[in-house]
Enzyme design. Structure first.
Site, PDB file in Angstrom:
ATOM      1  N   THR A 128     -35.797  -8.758 -11.283  1.00  0.00           N
ATOM      2  CA  THR A 128     -37.130  -8.264 -10.932  1.00  0.00           C
ATOM      3  C   THR A 128     -37.815  -9.198  -9.941  1.00  0.00           C
ATOM      4  O   THR A 128     -37.555 -10.417  -9.946  1.00  0.00           O
ATOM      5  CB  THR A 128     -37.988  -8.169 -12.219  1.00  0.00           C
ATOM      6  OG1 THR A 128     -39.358  -8.074 -11.860  1.00  0.00           O
ATOM      7  CG2 THR A 128     -37.833  -9.386 -13.117  1.00  0.00           C
ATOM      8  N   ASP A 129     -38.734  -8.645  -9.150  1.00  0.00           N
ATOM      9  CA  ASP A 129     -39.502  -9.488  -8.228  1.00  0.00           C
ATOM     10  C   ASP A 129     -40.452 -10.423  -8.989  1.00  0.00           C
ATOM     11  O   ASP A 129     -40.973 -11.374  -8.417  1.00  0.00           O
ATOM     12  CB  ASP A 129     -40.286  -8.638  -7.220  1.00  0.00           C
ATOM     13  CG  ASP A 129     -41.315  -7.708  -7.854  1.00  0.00           C
ATOM     14  OD1 ASP A 129     -41.344  -7.591  -9.098  1.00  0.00           O
ATOM     15  OD2 ASP A 129     -42.094  -7.094  -7.103  1.00  0.00           O
ATOM     16  N   GLU A 130     -40.655 -10.152 -10.276  1.00  0.00           N
ATOM     17  CA  GLU A 130     -41.597 -10.984 -11.047  1.00  0.00           C
ATOM     18  C   GLU A 130     -41.101 -12.428 -11.195  1.00  0.00           C
ATOM     19  O   GLU A 130     -41.878 -13.316 -11.527  1.00  0.00           O
ATOM     20  CB  GLU A 130     -41.883 -10.349 -12.416  1.00  0.00           C
ATOM     21  CG  GLU A 130     -42.528  -8.982 -12.259  1.00  0.00           C
ATOM     22  CD  GLU A 130     -43.091  -8.396 -13.535  1.00  0.00           C
ATOM     23  OE1 GLU A 130     -43.533  -9.149 -14.409  1.00  0.00           O
ATOM     24  OE2 GLU A 130     -43.071  -7.164 -13.641  1.00  0.00           O
ATOM     25  N   TYR A 155     -41.670 -13.039 -20.064  1.00  0.00           N
ATOM     26  CA  TYR A 155     -40.700 -12.046 -19.573  1.00  0.00           C
ATOM     27  C   TYR A 155     -40.050 -12.524 -18.282  1.00  0.00           C
ATOM     28  O   TYR A 155     -38.822 -12.622 -18.185  1.00  0.00           O
ATOM     29  CB  TYR A 155     -41.390 -10.685 -19.350  1.00  0.00           C
ATOM     30  CG  TYR A 155     -40.612  -9.752 -18.441  1.00  0.00           C
ATOM     31  CD1 TYR A 155     -39.370  -9.245 -18.835  1.00  0.00           C
ATOM     32  CD2 TYR A 155     -41.092  -9.385 -17.175  1.00  0.00           C
ATOM     33  CE1 TYR A 155     -38.633  -8.397 -17.995  1.00  0.00           C
ATOM     34  CE2 TYR A 155     -40.375  -8.545 -16.336  1.00  0.00           C
ATOM     35  CZ  TYR A 155     -39.147  -8.051 -16.749  1.00  0.00           C
ATOM     36  OH  TYR A 155     -38.422  -7.224 -15.920  1.00  0.00           O
ATOM     37  N   LYS A 159     -36.157 -13.664 -17.308  1.00  0.00           N
ATOM     38  CA  LYS A 159     -35.349 -13.032 -16.256  1.00  0.00           C
ATOM     39  C   LYS A 159     -34.900 -14.089 -15.234  1.00  0.00           C
ATOM     40  O   LYS A 159     -33.751 -14.090 -14.789  1.00  0.00           O
ATOM     41  CB  LYS A 159     -36.135 -11.915 -15.555  1.00  0.00           C
ATOM     42  CG  LYS A 159     -36.393 -10.682 -16.398  1.00  0.00           C
ATOM     43  CD  LYS A 159     -35.151  -9.924 -16.833  1.00  0.00           C
ATOM     44  CE  LYS A 159     -34.433  -9.243 -15.698  1.00  0.00           C
ATOM     45  NZ  LYS A 159     -33.321  -8.379 -16.208  1.00  0.00           N
TER      46      LYS A 159
HETATM   47  N1  LIG Z   1     -39.255  -1.323 -14.997  1.00  0.00           N
HETATM   48  C1  LIG Z   1     -39.378  -1.934 -13.829  1.00  0.00           C
HETATM   49  O1  LIG Z   1     -40.305  -1.637 -13.066  1.00  0.00           O
HETATM   50  C2  LIG Z   1     -38.361  -2.977 -13.398  1.00  0.00           C
HETATM   51  C3  LIG Z   1     -38.438  -3.484 -12.093  1.00  0.00           C
HETATM   52  C4  LIG Z   1     -37.469  -4.405 -11.681  1.00  0.00           C
HETATM   53  C5  LIG Z   1     -36.460  -4.776 -12.545  1.00  0.00           C
HETATM   54  N2  LIG Z   1     -36.406  -4.276 -13.806  1.00  0.00           N
HETATM   55  C6  LIG Z   1     -35.282  -4.692 -14.663  1.00  0.00           C
HETATM   56  O2  LIG Z   1     -34.470  -3.543 -14.873  1.00  0.00           O
HETATM   57  C7  LIG Z   1     -33.886  -3.579 -16.167  1.00  0.00           C
HETATM   58  C8  LIG Z   1     -34.199  -2.303 -16.910  1.00  0.00           C
HETATM   59  O3  LIG Z   1     -35.612  -2.141 -17.003  1.00  0.00           O
HETATM   60  P1  LIG Z   1     -36.231  -0.871 -17.726  1.00  0.00           P
HETATM   61  O4  LIG Z   1     -37.635  -0.751 -17.281  1.00  0.00           O
HETATM   62  O5  LIG Z   1     -35.312   0.267 -17.582  1.00  0.00           O
HETATM   63  O6  LIG Z   1     -36.214  -1.388 -19.235  1.00  0.00           O
HETATM   64  P2  LIG Z   1     -36.303  -0.575 -20.603  1.00  0.00           P
HETATM   65  O7  LIG Z   1     -37.088  -1.434 -21.513  1.00  0.00           O
HETATM   66  O8  LIG Z   1     -36.763   0.827 -20.345  1.00  0.00           O
HETATM   67  O9  LIG Z   1     -34.805  -0.469 -21.108  1.00  0.00           O
HETATM   68  C9  LIG Z   1     -34.104  -1.567 -21.635  1.00  0.00           C
HETATM   69  C10 LIG Z   1     -32.904  -1.036 -22.401  1.00  0.00           C
HETATM   70  O10 LIG Z   1     -32.171  -2.173 -22.874  1.00  0.00           O
HETATM   71  C11 LIG Z   1     -31.802  -1.919 -24.229  1.00  0.00           C
HETATM   72  N3  LIG Z   1     -31.650  -3.212 -24.912  1.00  0.00           N
HETATM   73  C12 LIG Z   1     -32.628  -4.096 -25.238  1.00  0.00           C
HETATM   74  N4  LIG Z   1     -32.108  -5.146 -25.901  1.00  0.00           N
HETATM   75  C13 LIG Z   1     -30.765  -4.936 -25.958  1.00  0.00           C
HETATM   76  C14 LIG Z   1     -29.685  -5.683 -26.493  1.00  0.00           C
HETATM   77  N5  LIG Z   1     -29.882  -6.869 -27.109  1.00  0.00           N
HETATM   78  N6  LIG Z   1     -28.425  -5.184 -26.358  1.00  0.00           N
HETATM   79  C15 LIG Z   1     -28.215  -3.993 -25.764  1.00  0.00           C
HETATM   80  N7  LIG Z   1     -29.201  -3.234 -25.253  1.00  0.00           N
HETATM   81  C16 LIG Z   1     -30.470  -3.713 -25.338  1.00  0.00           C
HETATM   82  C17 LIG Z   1     -32.945  -1.100 -24.804  1.00  0.00           C
HETATM   83  O11 LIG Z   1     -32.546  -0.374 -25.961  1.00  0.00           O
HETATM   84  C18 LIG Z   1     -33.286  -0.193 -23.623  1.00  0.00           C
HETATM   85  O12 LIG Z   1     -32.536   0.985 -23.652  1.00  0.00           O
HETATM   86  C19 LIG Z   1     -34.431  -4.829 -16.873  1.00  0.00           C
HETATM   87  O13 LIG Z   1     -33.460  -5.835 -16.792  1.00  0.00           O
HETATM   88  C20 LIG Z   1     -35.670  -5.188 -16.050  1.00  0.00           C
HETATM   89  O14 LIG Z   1     -35.887  -6.567 -16.065  1.00  0.00           O
HETATM   90  C21 LIG Z   1     -37.342  -3.381 -14.260  1.00  0.00           C
END
Ligand SMILES: NC(=O)c1ccc[n+]([C@@H]2O[C@H](COP(=O)([O-])OP(=O)(O)OC[C@H]3O[C@@H](n4cnc5c(N)ncnc54)[C@H](O)[C@@H]3O)[C@@H](O)[C@H]2O)c1
Length: 341
Positions: A128-130, A155, A159
């Site tokens: 993430t950009d964060e 968080y 990351k």
């Molecule tokens: N949402 C955003 O805007 C954004 C932006 C940039 C990057 N990201 C990154 O993208 C990725 C996905 O983000 P998201 O928003 O889809 O998250 P989300 O919270 O919607 O989904 C996370 C998934 O991971 C699963 N999970 C959690 N702990 C687990 C474990 N110990 N073992 C197996 N599965 C597990 C959860 O059940 C869930 O299905 C993350 O790594 C996040 O840092 C998100």
């Protein structure tokens, strides 16, 4: 194209779920394994229409359980890993940081060990950009891949820690990795605790919409389909050891986002309710995606076309988000926004 075995972690979540569907549809000749622990953020009902496809598999497992993960890799010999699984909500990391270290740092390290043991062709780490911290409001400044890591929340710190481990496994063991760092995503199947789906669902129900502080914090929004296309490109073409920023130059204040949704749904701005600011709330995020564009990516949605598509999707899929905002989630919402007032 030859058959490939691809492990997608966190494929029951928001972005991982969209990515699984994108890959299952686009590549019938690839086998897509969705590994997910199904925490509160994981939901399999979104995959009903692909469950019967020959190239889709689901594995329920915790990435932080070493023996299970090592045994799975030994059995399946995945060629590609695309790693989304994480605890992803900043507010939850402020109240309970421990699980973020467990899943995001330890879980990633275990996956790296497993990937190394079976000599994967590529490990894509979705970050993430964060991790870069925050920018001030000067519109000429952007995060580049060279911006120092300065995470401000538990968080983003977890990351950033995982990013450093991924980098170290490349430098130390030669593991073929690429890291993507994306701005805020929105689109179908977004869990209704995040700003855009939270606003849509509450406005539709004529409920007050909480906005942190003065609402002037800026985020750079990207439609999830554009993020999926970027990750697919990096999986196939990304240079090992490299980081790619992903963003579409769609900077909006939180208040602008909320007002756009209210206007599109024809409701009153009186629904907006300013609440006490989040601790350590980053002012502004903005991405320079030039490096990824040079690899051949460009977004297909503007914020205007993407938000219109997303609002329509929530109108067409009320059943999906209504089942989520009932029960435990409602308790979480009440605690989070009542205590903060
Ligand atoms: N949402 C955003 O805007 C954004 C932006 C940039 C990057 N990201 C990154 O993208 C990725 C996905 O983000 P998201 O928003 O889809 O998250 P989300 O919270 O919607 O989904 C996370 C998934 O991971 C699963 N999970 C959690 N702990 C687990 C474990 N110990 N073992 C197996 N599965 C597990 C959860 O059940 C869930 O299905 C993350 O790594 C996040 O840092 C998100």
């Amino acid at each position: 194209m030859s058959r490939k075995k691809i492990l997608v972690t966190g494929g029951a979540g928001f972005i991982g779920g969209n990515f699984v569907q994108y890959m299952v549809d686009k590549y019938p000749q690839y086998d897509i394994y969705n590994l997910d622990l199904l925490t509160y953020a994981g939901d399999l009902t979104k995959h009903k229409h692909i469950e019967t496809k020959d190239n889709y598999y689901f594995v329920k497992a915790d990435i932080a359980e070493r023996e299970t993960i090592m045994a799975l890799f030994e059995k399946e010999k995945f060629e590609y890993v695309v790693h989304f699984a994480a605890e992803s909500h900043v507010d939850r990391s402020i109240t309970d940081p421990g699980i973020f270290v467990q899943t995001n740092v330890l879980g990633t390290q275990i996956l790296l060990d497993a990937a190394r043991a079976v000599e994967v062709t590529k490990f894509v780490h979705v970050s993430t950009d964060e991790v870069y911290g925050e920018l001030d409001f000067d519109p000429s400044t952007f995060f580049t891949e060279e911006t120092p890591l300065q995470p401000n929340s538990p968080y983003s710190a977890s990351k950033a820690s995982s990013d450093l481990l991924v980098r170290a496994y490349h430098e130390t063991y030669g593991l073929p990795v690429s890291i993507t760092r994306c701005s805020n995503n929105y689109g179908p199947y977004h869990f209704p605790e995040k700003l855009i789906p939270l606003t849509i669902s509450r406005v539709l129900n004529e409920q007050k919409v909480p906005v942190y502080g003065d609402g002037k914090n800026i985020r750079d929004w990207l439609h999830v389909n554009d993020h999926c296309a970027a990750i697919n490109l990096v999986m196939h073409e990304g240079v090992n050891g490299e980081v790619y920023n992903v963003g579409g130059h769609n900077e909006k204040t939180n208040l602008e986002v909320v007002k756009t949704i209210i206007k599109t749904l024809g409701k009153s701005e009186e629904l907006i309710e300013f609440v006490k600011d989040r601790l350590g709330h980053d002012k502004r995020y903005a991405i320079d995606p030039t490096k990824l564009e040079n690899l051949g990516w460009k977004p297909t949605y503007t914020f205007e076309t993407g938000i219109a598509q997303t609002i329509q999707w929530y109108l067409d899929n009320t059943e999906w988000w209504e089942q989520i905002i009932s029960g435990d989630y409602q308790k979480y919402f009440d605690k989070q926004y009542t205590v903060n007032k």
